[in-house]
Design a protein around this motif. Structure first.
Motif, mmCIF file in Angstrom:
data_model
loop_
_atom_site.group_PDB
_atom_site.id
_atom_site.type_symbol
_atom_site.label_atom_id
_atom_site.label_comp_id
_atom_site.label_asym_id
_atom_site.label_seq_id
_atom_site.Cartn_x
_atom_site.Cartn_y
_atom_site.Cartn_z
ATOM 1 N N SER A 1 -5.324 3.965 -4.394
ATOM 2 C CA SER A 1 -4.912 3.109 -3.284
ATOM 3 C C SER A 1 -3.637 2.349 -3.625
ATOM 4 N N ILE A 2 -3.564 1.859 -4.838
ATOM 5 C CA ILE A 2 -2.346 1.170 -5.285
ATOM 6 C C ILE A 2 -1.175 2.132 -5.312
ATOM 7 N N GLU A 3 -1.404 3.342 -5.858
ATOM 8 C CA GLU A 3 -0.322 4.327 -5.945
ATOM 9 C C GLU A 3 0.156 4.753 -4.560
ATOM 10 N N LEU A 4 -0.762 4.860 -3.604
ATOM 11 C CA LEU A 4 -0.339 5.248 -2.263
ATOM 12 C C LEU A 4 0.470 4.131 -1.607
ATOM 13 N N ALA A 5 0.119 2.878 -1.860
ATOM 14 C CA ALA A 5 0.928 1.774 -1.344
ATOM 15 C C ALA A 5 2.347 1.831 -1.902
ATOM 16 N N VAL A 6 2.462 2.119 -3.193
ATOM 17 C CA VAL A 6 3.790 2.246 -3.823
ATOM 18 C C VAL A 6 4.561 3.402 -3.197
ATOM 19 N N ALA A 7 3.895 4.551 -3.045
ATOM 20 C CA ALA A 7 4.553 5.725 -2.473
ATOM 21 C C ALA A 7 4.975 5.467 -1.033
ATOM 22 N N LEU B 1 -7.613 -5.613 -5.092
ATOM 23 C CA LEU B 1 -6.755 -4.496 -4.702
ATOM 24 C C LEU B 1 -5.462 -4.992 -4.064
ATOM 25 N N LEU B 2 -5.565 -5.940 -3.137
ATOM 26 C CA LEU B 2 -4.371 -6.455 -2.475
ATOM 27 C C LEU B 2 -3.434 -7.141 -3.469
ATOM 28 N N ALA B 3 -4.002 -7.885 -4.411
ATOM 29 C CA ALA B 3 -3.173 -8.558 -5.409
ATOM 30 C C ALA B 3 -2.469 -7.549 -6.306
ATOM 31 N N ALA B 4 -3.197 -6.502 -6.731
ATOM 32 C CA ALA B 4 -2.593 -5.484 -7.593
ATOM 33 C C ALA B 4 -1.493 -4.732 -6.855
ATOM 34 N N LEU C 1 0.677 -5.750 3.279
ATOM 35 C CA LEU C 1 -0.596 -5.377 2.663
ATOM 36 C C LEU C 1 -1.719 -6.037 3.451
ATOM 37 N N GLY C 2 -2.679 -5.212 3.891
ATOM 38 C CA GLY C 2 -3.685 -5.799 4.758
ATOM 39 C C GLY C 2 -5.039 -5.135 4.669
ATOM 40 N N THR C 3 -5.921 -5.602 5.525
ATOM 41 C CA THR C 3 -7.295 -5.098 5.595
ATOM 42 C C THR C 3 -7.623 -4.750 7.041
ATOM 43 N N GLY C 4 -8.571 -3.834 7.202
ATOM 44 C CA GLY C 4 -8.987 -3.466 8.545
ATOM 45 C C GLY C 4 -10.420 -2.931 8.542
ATOM 46 N N VAL C 5 -11.434 -3.786 8.475
ATOM 47 C CA VAL C 5 -11.386 -5.246 8.488
ATOM 48 C C VAL C 5 -12.357 -5.795 7.452
ATOM 49 N N ILE C 6 -12.197 -7.082 7.122
ATOM 50 C CA ILE C 6 -13.157 -7.799 6.297
ATOM 51 C C ILE C 6 -14.292 -8.297 7.184
ATOM 52 N N ASP C 7 -15.513 -7.962 6.816
ATOM 53 C CA ASP C 7 -16.699 -8.376 7.575
ATOM 54 C C ASP C 7 -17.021 -9.824 7.225
ATOM 55 N N MET C 8 -16.778 -10.731 8.180
ATOM 56 C CA MET C 8 -16.910 -12.151 7.908
ATOM 57 C C MET C 8 -18.352 -12.613 7.774
ATOM 58 N N ARG C 9 -19.310 -11.786 8.122
ATOM 59 C CA ARG C 9 -20.709 -12.147 7.913
ATOM 60 C C ARG C 9 -21.025 -12.272 6.424
ATOM 61 N N GLY D 1 -5.273 -16.890 -0.600
ATOM 62 C CA GLY D 1 -4.072 -17.632 -0.973
ATOM 63 C C GLY D 1 -3.433 -17.088 -2.231
ATOM 64 N N ALA D 2 -4.257 -16.760 -3.223
ATOM 65 C CA ALA D 2 -3.719 -16.232 -4.477
ATOM 66 C C ALA D 2 -3.067 -14.872 -4.263
ATOM 67 N N ALA D 3 -3.752 -13.965 -3.543
ATOM 68 C CA ALA D 3 -3.197 -12.631 -3.302
ATOM 69 C C ALA D 3 -1.918 -12.707 -2.482
#
Length: 339
Positions: free
Chosen positions: A30-36, A62-65, A75-83, A95-97
């Motif tokens: 996943s990181i490598e595909l973001a770079v590519a 993952l997002l931080a890396a 860089l994003g998510t789709g989606v984080i389950d807030m439950r 905030g850190a990422a």
């Protein structure tokens, strides 16, 4: 012009036919595909979040890396389950990422999708309050999360702290300015899209809507987008909202594409049952570039959105998925005015 990114479900399986046979494989790839994708000129790298599954789950490492390995791509998510989320701990992680990435996070959050286990959020220590259902639980967590990432102080400081405090009530740290404007809600219906607009979150709409009026998926989704924009305007928010849609789009330019996705040439919308209700699923697009351009010109929801997320078959590996992204950016996007 459109922002064009990819959305990975992050599947892994020990099958010899998969390029992602372990959790380690899918995280690193996943990181490598973001770079590519960034090197190819794409605009976004987005990742699904599913618990209790052989898929991507905890997004912030993952997002931080990926943020540390890239410099421009969103860089994003789709989606984080807030439950499942502790809103304050999530605010610290987000905030850190976001700071690591230089303010490039675009967080998609929502009630989540059908689960692998029954009421999985209960194993994480969360449950609806009296009179609530699980959707209320997600929205309650979201309300807290949105409040604390705004930077407002709310915690009473210790009069004898280990380290000196700034004056006044304390806020969540680290605080990343601007993150509140980069939160998206994954809306599965027109009514939820209106609620999203009133809340001042961007709209994230996928290839599934949990309702059906008999019109083609892209027209129903375009109606959803317009209702979101109308609700946003009526609420009086002081910025322009963003809207993303997801699509499975495969330009067929070589024999690999033909072997993998040639059977999707005749894809059609599907209507089925999900969570006990009727849902409409959008079709996939697979054709030679010239034909694909003509098909995509007719998609009213893509036309209405500023961001297009390409759902990628991550188990086929980084090289092939980079090829899919490059094919769309090179052979399709310019003819449609997206580039």
């Amino acid at each position: 012009m459109k922002n064009i990114g990819f959305l990975s479900f992050g599947h892994w399986t020990p099958s010899p036919h998969s390029q992602t046979r372990s959790a380690s494989d899918v995280l690193l790839q996943s990181i490598e595909l973001a770079v590519a994708a960034e090197e190819l000129g794409a605009d976004g790298a987005y990742f699904r979040v599913h618990h209790f599954a052989r898929q991507l789950a905890s997004p912030f490492p993952l997002l931080a890396a990926a943020g540390a390995r890239t410099s421009r791509i969103e860089l994003g998510t789709g989606v984080i389950d807030m439950r499942y989320e502790n809103p304050l701990y999530m605010a610290e992680d987000a905030g850190a990422a976001d700071l690591i990435s230089g303010g490039r996070l675009q967080l998609g959050i929502s009630r989540g999708s059908p689960e692998q286990v029954i009421d999985g959020y209960r194993y994480f220590g969360y449950a609806p309050a009296d009179g609530e259902d699980h959707a209320d639980l997600a929205r309650r967590h979201t309300e807290v999360f949105l409040d604390v990432i705004s930077g407002r102080g709310f915690a009473q400081p210790n009069p004898r702290p280990m380290f000196p405090n700034p004056p006044g009530l304390l806020r969540i740290e680290p605080y990343s300015e601007g993150l509140r404007d980069r939160i998206w809600w994954g809306a599965g219906s027109r009514a939820t899209a209106e609620w999203t607009g009133r809340q001042g979150m961007n709209l994230m709409s996928s290839t599934l809507l949990t309702e059906d009026t008999g019109v083609p998926f892209h027209q129903l989704q375009a109606e959803q987008i317009q209702m979101f924009r109308d609700a946003w305007k009526e609420a009086g928010h002081d910025r322009e909202p963003r809207v993303s849609v997801s699509r499975s789009i495969f330009p067929i330019v070589d024999d690999r594409d033909r072997a993998y996705f040639g059977h999707d040439r005749d894809s059609r919308d599907q209507v089925g049952i999900i969570d006990g209700g009727t849902a409409r699923f959008g079709k996939s697009y697979a054709a030679e570039p010239d034909e694909l351009v003509e098909q995509l010109r007719e998609d009213e929801a893509i036309a209405a959105a500023d961001t297009l997320l390409l759902t990628v078959p991550n188990q086929l590996g980084v090289d092939y998925n980079a090829h899919v992204i490059e094919s769309l950016l090179t052979h399709v996007a310019p003819a449609l005015g997206w580039r």
